[in-house]
Write a protein that holds these residues in place. Structure first.
Motif, PDB file in Angstrom:
ATOM      1  N   GLY A 171      -1.031   6.199   5.689  1.00 24.66           N
ATOM      2  CA  GLY A 171       0.327   5.789   6.249  1.00 24.66           C
ATOM      3  C   GLY A 171       1.028   4.814   5.323  1.00 24.66           C
ATOM      4  N   LEU A 172       0.120   3.938   4.496  1.00 24.42           N
ATOM      5  CA  LEU A 172       1.029   3.328   3.523  1.00 24.42           C
ATOM      6  C   LEU A 172       1.260   4.053   2.311  1.00 24.42           C
ATOM      7  N   ALA A 173       0.870   5.084   2.044  1.00 29.18           N
ATOM      8  CA  ALA A 173       0.959   5.971   0.875  1.00 29.18           C
ATOM      9  C   ALA A 173       2.343   6.798   1.326  1.00 29.18           C
ATOM     10  N   LYS A 174       2.410   7.190   2.455  1.00 22.29           N
ATOM     11  CA  LYS A 174       3.689   7.837   3.131  1.00 22.29           C
ATOM     12  C   LYS A 174       5.186   6.779   2.914  1.00 22.29           C
ATOM     13  N   ARG A 175       4.741   5.469   3.223  1.00 30.42           N
ATOM     14  CA  ARG A 175       5.712   4.570   3.322  1.00 30.42           C
ATOM     15  C   ARG A 175       6.210   4.020   1.927  1.00 30.42           C
ATOM     16  N   THR A 176       5.311   4.167   1.067  1.00 26.63           N
ATOM     17  CA  THR A 176       5.393   3.950  -0.552  1.00 26.63           C
ATOM     18  C   THR A 176       6.391   4.932  -1.167  1.00 26.63           C
ATOM     19  N   SER A 177       5.928   6.278  -0.664  1.00 29.40           N
ATOM     20  CA  SER A 177       6.871   7.316  -1.068  1.00 29.40           C
ATOM     21  C   SER A 177       8.265   7.195  -0.728  1.00 29.40           C
ATOM     22  N   GLU A 178       8.422   6.594   0.305  1.00 32.06           N
ATOM     23  CA  GLU A 178       9.958   6.635   0.935  1.00 32.06           C
ATOM     24  C   GLU A 178      10.578   5.257   0.376  1.00 32.06           C
ATOM     25  N   SER A 179       9.748   4.237   0.493  1.00 31.32           N
ATOM     26  CA  SER A 179      10.512   3.076   0.085  1.00 31.32           C
ATOM     27  C   SER A 179      10.410   2.447  -1.410  1.00 31.32           C
ATOM     28  N   LYS A 180       9.470   3.174  -2.137  1.00 29.37           N
ATOM     29  CA  LYS A 180       9.202   3.000  -3.584  1.00 29.37           C
ATOM     30  C   LYS A 180       8.328   1.368  -3.786  1.00 29.37           C
ATOM     31  N   ARG A 181       7.968   0.921  -2.625  1.00 29.51           N
ATOM     32  CA  ARG A 181       7.457  -0.522  -2.531  1.00 29.51           C
ATOM     33  C   ARG A 181       5.820  -0.407  -2.584  1.00 29.51           C
ATOM     34  N   ALA A 182       5.094  -1.353  -3.213  1.00 27.86           N
ATOM     35  CA  ALA A 182       4.037  -1.227  -3.296  1.00 27.86           C
ATOM     36  C   ALA A 182       3.122  -2.215  -2.200  1.00 27.86           C
ATOM     37  N   TYR A 183       1.922  -2.170  -1.951  1.00 26.45           N
ATOM     38  CA  TYR A 183       1.488  -2.902  -0.762  1.00 26.45           C
ATOM     39  C   TYR A 183       0.281  -3.813  -1.544  1.00 26.45           C
ATOM     40  N   TYR A 184       0.229  -5.073  -1.532  1.00 24.95           N
ATOM     41  CA  TYR A 184      -1.018  -5.687  -2.168  1.00 24.95           C
ATOM     42  C   TYR A 184      -1.733  -6.868  -1.032  1.00 24.95           C
ATOM     43  N   LEU A 185      -2.865  -6.457  -1.070  1.00 25.17           N
ATOM     44  CA  LEU A 185      -3.932  -7.267  -0.300  1.00 25.17           C
ATOM     45  C   LEU A 185      -4.291  -8.383  -1.266  1.00 25.17           C
ATOM     46  N   ILE A 186      -4.167  -9.585  -1.229  1.00 30.87           N
ATOM     47  CA  ILE A 186      -4.695 -10.831  -1.822  1.00 30.87           C
ATOM     48  C   ILE A 186      -5.962 -11.177  -0.954  1.00 30.87           C
ATOM     49  N   LEU A 187      -7.238 -10.951  -1.312  1.00 30.51           N
ATOM     50  CA  LEU A 187      -8.255 -11.273  -0.537  1.00 30.51           C
ATOM     51  C   LEU A 187      -9.020 -12.418  -1.302  1.00 30.51           C
ATOM     52  N   HIS A 188      -9.141 -13.589  -0.515  1.00 28.50           N
ATOM     53  CA  HIS A 188      -9.995 -14.576  -1.170  1.00 28.50           C
ATOM     54  C   HIS A 188     -11.512 -14.304  -0.487  1.00 28.50           C
ATOM     55  N   ASN A 189     -12.416 -14.264  -1.623  1.00 27.79           N
ATOM     56  CA  ASN A 189     -13.784 -14.047  -1.113  1.00 27.79           C
ATOM     57  C   ASN A 189     -13.813 -12.647  -0.548  1.00 27.79           C
ATOM     58  N   ILE A 190     -13.885 -11.719  -1.321  1.00 28.52           N
ATOM     59  CA  ILE A 190     -14.373 -10.371  -0.711  1.00 28.52           C
ATOM     60  C   ILE A 190     -15.975 -10.326  -0.368  1.00 28.52           C
ATOM     61  N   ASP A 191     -16.668 -11.092  -0.712  1.00 29.94           N
ATOM     62  CA  ASP A 191     -18.191 -11.324  -0.368  1.00 29.94           C
ATOM     63  C   ASP A 191     -18.260 -12.563   0.756  1.00 29.94           C
ATOM     64  N   GLY A 192     -17.204 -12.691   1.502  1.00 27.55           N
ATOM     65  CA  GLY A 192     -17.385 -13.599   2.684  1.00 27.55           C
ATOM     66  C   GLY A 192     -18.286 -13.212   3.716  1.00 27.55           C
ATOM     67  N   VAL A 193     -18.719 -14.128   4.566  1.00 34.16           N
ATOM     68  CA  VAL A 193     -19.678 -13.936   5.531  1.00 34.16           C
ATOM     69  C   VAL A 193     -19.417 -12.555   6.487  1.00 34.16           C
ATOM     70  N   GLY A 194     -18.402 -12.552   6.774  1.00 33.01           N
ATOM     71  CA  GLY A 194     -17.715 -11.362   7.843  1.00 33.01           C
ATOM     72  C   GLY A 194     -17.473  -9.994   7.010  1.00 33.01           C
TER      73      GLY A 194
END
Length: 245
Positions: A171-194
């Motif tokens: 879904g994000l790929a489709k939106r990017t193809s239309e809007s030319k906008r990238a989507y960034y996830l900044i994730l503090h601690n990819i190794d967090g408990v959850g």
């Protein structure tokens, strides 16, 4: 008489002795600081100005970070001390340039991959119906064997969650193809408990690998920090590692 009686007597006598300094004071007991005392000492010795200078020097590499993400590479930041301020600074710069950015504190125990996927769909896809593909996830026999090219086949994680991540990525790929906008996830601690489980890591990898646009560039770009230097070795197998790129 026990054959170990001599050893027992020796240990008993050793236990009765105490170390004394030249003034006759007992030095056998070591007094350790409390957590509060240690934290106070650490705060007093912490040089804020030097830390800010170091952070500013690392920020000079932000253009390189952006280039690496455009080239379909995820970024994993590690090192001594908190990386939070630095990553938040990078997020602010991305937002100023018109990118879509979500910042998540993965170190909270209540943060799960389900929650992250819900935040993404609510914020970026606004309730759009996800397009599931039954070939996204295939559990080969009972062992979770991987096959069929580049598709994602979780070896250990929950197949339904990984399948949802694949659908979100498309879904994000489709939106990017239309809007030319990238989507960034900044994730503090990819190794967090959850997030310290196979399902979470394979779903995050699927978000990246399945977000390819028609031009071959990833719509979803991951920038994360980790606390444990061996996180990739502990949480990822070779396939998951390759999908993060």
């Amino acid at each position: 008489v026990s054959k170990d009686a001599g050893a027992e007597l020796f240990m008993y006598k050793r236990g009765k002795t105490s170390a004394k300094n030249k003034d006759g004071k007992d030095t056998s007991k070591v007094t350790l600081p409390t957590i509060q005392e240690y934290a106070k000492h650490a705060a007093e010795s912490f040089n804020q100005s030097e830390m800010k200078k170091h952070e500013a020097s690392l920020a000079l590499a932000f253009n390189e970070w952006k280039f690496q993400t455009v080239m379909n590479h995820s970024l994993l930041i590690y090192g001594v001390g908190s990386k939070r301020a630095l990553l938040n600074r990078f997020a602010d710069e991305l937002i100023e340039e018109g990118n879509s950015v979500i910042v998540i504190d993965g170190f909270h125990k209540d943060v799960t991959i389900d929650g992250i996927l819900d935040v993404i769909t609510t914020s970026w896809m606004r309730g759009e119906k996800l397009s599931y593909n039954r070939y996204d996830v295939h559990i080969g026999h009972h062992l979770g064997l991987r096959s069929y090219g580049t598709y994602t086949y979780p070896a250990h994680g929950d197949a339904s969650i990984v399948q949802k991540a694949c659908a979100v990525a498309r879904g994000l790929a489709k939106r990017t193809s239309e809007s030319k906008r990238a989507y960034y996830l900044i994730l503090h601690n990819i190794d967090g408990v959850g997030l310290r489980n196979a399902t979470a890591q394979e779903a995050l990898a699927a978000l990246v690998a399945h977000s390819s646009t028609l031009r071959g560039l990833y719509a979803f770009r991951l920038v994360a920090s980790m606390d444990h230097v061996n996180t990739p070795a502990l949480l990822w197998d070779s396939t998951t590692n390759a999908q993060f790129r």
